[in-house]
Motif scaffolding. Structure first.
Motif, PDB file in Angstrom:
ATOM      1  N   ASN A  37       0.813  -1.221   0.000  1.00 36.14           N
ATOM      2  CA  ASN A  37       0.000   0.000   0.000  1.00 36.14           C
ATOM      3  C   ASN A  37       0.846   1.269   0.000  1.00 36.14           C
ATOM      4  O   ASN A  37       0.316   2.356  -0.228  1.00 36.14           O
ATOM      5  CB  ASN A  37      -0.917   0.036   1.231  1.00 36.14           C
ATOM      6  CG  ASN A  37      -2.091  -0.890   1.081  1.00 36.14           C
ATOM      7  OD1 ASN A  37      -2.768  -0.883   0.065  1.00 36.14           O
ATOM      8  ND2 ASN A  37      -2.330  -1.705   2.094  1.00 36.14           N
ATOM      9  N   MET A  38       2.112   1.144   0.278  1.00 43.94           N
ATOM     10  CA  MET A  38       2.958   2.329   0.404  1.00 43.94           C
ATOM     11  C   MET A  38       3.676   2.623  -0.910  1.00 43.94           C
ATOM     12  O   MET A  38       3.828   1.768  -1.764  1.00 43.94           O
ATOM     13  CB  MET A  38       3.975   2.138   1.532  1.00 43.94           C
ATOM     14  CG  MET A  38       3.329   2.065   2.889  1.00 43.94           C
ATOM     15  SD  MET A  38       2.465   3.615   3.250  1.00 43.94           S
ATOM     16  CE  MET A  38       1.032   3.036   4.120  1.00 43.94           C
ATOM     17  N   GLU A  39       4.151   3.870  -1.038  1.00 43.02           N
ATOM     18  CA  GLU A  39       4.823   4.307  -2.262  1.00 43.02           C
ATOM     19  C   GLU A  39       6.086   3.510  -2.531  1.00 43.02           C
ATOM     20  O   GLU A  39       6.510   3.365  -3.661  1.00 43.02           O
ATOM     21  CB  GLU A  39       5.135   5.800  -2.179  1.00 43.02           C
ATOM     22  CG  GLU A  39       6.023   6.146  -0.997  1.00 43.02           C
ATOM     23  CD  GLU A  39       6.003   7.603  -0.620  1.00 43.02           C
ATOM     24  OE1 GLU A  39       7.061   8.106  -0.213  1.00 43.02           O
ATOM     25  OE2 GLU A  39       4.950   8.247  -0.731  1.00 43.02           O
ATOM     26  N   GLN A  40       6.706   2.997  -1.488  1.00 41.57           N
ATOM     27  CA  GLN A  40       7.896   2.163  -1.597  1.00 41.57           C
ATOM     28  C   GLN A  40       7.562   0.865  -0.879  1.00 41.57           C
ATOM     29  O   GLN A  40       7.435   0.849   0.341  1.00 41.57           O
ATOM     30  CB  GLN A  40       9.066   2.887  -0.935  1.00 41.57           C
ATOM     31  CG  GLN A  40      10.359   2.167  -1.020  1.00 41.57           C
ATOM     32  CD  GLN A  40      11.464   3.000  -0.372  1.00 41.57           C
ATOM     33  OE1 GLN A  40      11.427   4.225  -0.357  1.00 41.57           O
ATOM     34  NE2 GLN A  40      12.444   2.324   0.175  1.00 41.57           N
ATOM     35  N   ARG A  50       8.754   7.103   8.892  1.00 37.64           N
ATOM     36  CA  ARG A  50       8.335   8.314   8.176  1.00 37.64           C
ATOM     37  C   ARG A  50       6.962   8.124   7.553  1.00 37.64           C
ATOM     38  O   ARG A  50       6.076   8.970   7.686  1.00 37.64           O
ATOM     39  CB  ARG A  50       9.340   8.691   7.091  1.00 37.64           C
ATOM     40  CG  ARG A  50       8.975   9.996   6.365  1.00 37.64           C
ATOM     41  CD  ARG A  50       9.841  10.256   5.156  1.00 37.64           C
ATOM     42  NE  ARG A  50       9.561   9.383   4.039  1.00 37.64           N
ATOM     43  CZ  ARG A  50       8.509   9.494   3.226  1.00 37.64           C
ATOM     44  NH1 ARG A  50       7.596  10.417   3.424  1.00 37.64           N
ATOM     45  NH2 ARG A  50       8.345   8.660   2.214  1.00 37.64           N
ATOM     46  N   LEU A  51       6.750   6.987   6.894  1.00 38.33           N
ATOM     47  CA  LEU A  51       5.461   6.733   6.252  1.00 38.33           C
ATOM     48  C   LEU A  51       4.362   6.539   7.286  1.00 38.33           C
ATOM     49  O   LEU A  51       3.234   6.997   7.092  1.00 38.33           O
ATOM     50  CB  LEU A  51       5.554   5.536   5.305  1.00 38.33           C
ATOM     51  CG  LEU A  51       6.368   5.806   4.046  1.00 38.33           C
ATOM     52  CD1 LEU A  51       6.574   4.525   3.252  1.00 38.33           C
ATOM     53  CD2 LEU A  51       5.716   6.865   3.190  1.00 38.33           C
ATOM     54  N   TYR A  52       4.682   5.887   8.399  1.00 42.95           N
ATOM     55  CA  TYR A  52       3.662   5.731   9.434  1.00 42.95           C
ATOM     56  C   TYR A  52       3.310   7.081  10.048  1.00 42.95           C
ATOM     57  O   TYR A  52       2.164   7.334  10.390  1.00 42.95           O
ATOM     58  CB  TYR A  52       4.079   4.739  10.524  1.00 42.95           C
ATOM     59  CG  TYR A  52       2.883   4.379  11.362  1.00 42.95           C
ATOM     60  CD1 TYR A  52       2.022   3.374  10.948  1.00 42.95           C
ATOM     61  CD2 TYR A  52       2.555   5.096  12.496  1.00 42.95           C
ATOM     62  CE1 TYR A  52       0.877   3.079  11.671  1.00 42.95           C
ATOM     63  CE2 TYR A  52       1.416   4.817  13.220  1.00 42.95           C
ATOM     64  CZ  TYR A  52       0.583   3.805  12.804  1.00 42.95           C
ATOM     65  OH  TYR A  52      -0.558   3.530  13.512  1.00 42.95           O
ATOM     66  N   GLY A 137      -4.459   4.202 -11.251  1.00 38.92           N
ATOM     67  CA  GLY A 137      -3.138   3.782 -11.730  1.00 38.92           C
ATOM     68  C   GLY A 137      -2.084   3.822 -10.640  1.00 38.92           C
ATOM     69  O   GLY A 137      -2.347   4.254  -9.531  1.00 38.92           O
ATOM     70  N   PRO A 138      -0.875   3.347 -10.979  1.00 38.78           N
ATOM     71  CA  PRO A 138       0.196   3.258  -9.988  1.00 38.78           C
ATOM     72  C   PRO A 138       0.747   4.604  -9.563  1.00 38.78           C
ATOM     73  O   PRO A 138       0.710   5.586 -10.168  1.00 38.78           O
ATOM     74  CB  PRO A 138       1.272   2.440 -10.673  1.00 38.78           C
ATOM     75  CG  PRO A 138       0.905   2.328 -12.104  1.00 38.78           C
ATOM     76  CD  PRO A 138      -0.506   2.794 -12.242  1.00 38.78           C
TER      77      PRO A 138
END
Length: 138
Positions: A37-40, A50-52, A137-138
């Motif tokens: 689900n994350m960009e990376q 950072r994402l959390y 889309g992605p």
């Protein structure tokens, strides 16, 4: 060794708790997180925190482990996420709406700490509940 206890603590840390210290306390220094689900999709502890932080800043969330099954150094957990959309997330302004979604994770435990995780949860369903437009889309 009981591998379910560190898994439960990692998943159910209170929402008000600083997630960066949760990763530092419950994960190994070379922790690797896999989350489509994350960009990376694959990231280390710094990127995961950072994402959390972005998620925490946009949503008031709590995680509840519904079941934990341990086999060797792996723990599989079904969990429930409750939340409220209170901040901007991926260009979607706060709606104030509540959401509930489910997921599961496999955690690899090493010396009582989380060394690797593979998350799978319904982020698209949660975003739909708070009124975010579907991804294109992605």
């Amino acid at each position: 060794m009981d591998t379910r206890t560190p898994a439960r603590r990692f998943l159910e840390e209170p929402a008000a708790h600083d997630r960066e210290s949760v990763y530092a306390h419950h994960c190994t220094a070379d922790y690797t997180e896999h989350d489509p689900n994350m960009e990376q999709e694959t990231m280390g502890p710094a990127e995961a925190t950072r994402l959390y932080r972005e998620v925490r800043d946009a949503f008031e969330v709590t995680h509840t482990a519904q079941s934990l099954v341990a086999e060797g150094d792996l723990v599989r957990a079904r969990f429930l996420i409750h939340g409220r959309h209170t901040g901007d997330y991926r260009g979607n302004p706060p709606s104030g709406r509540a959401f509930e979604t489910t997921g599961h994770v496999t955690l690899r435990i090493q010396h009582g700490r989380i060394a690797e995780s593979w998350f799978n949860y319904d982020l698209a369903g949660a975003l739909e509940q708070v009124g975010a437009p579907p991804a294109t889309g992605p």
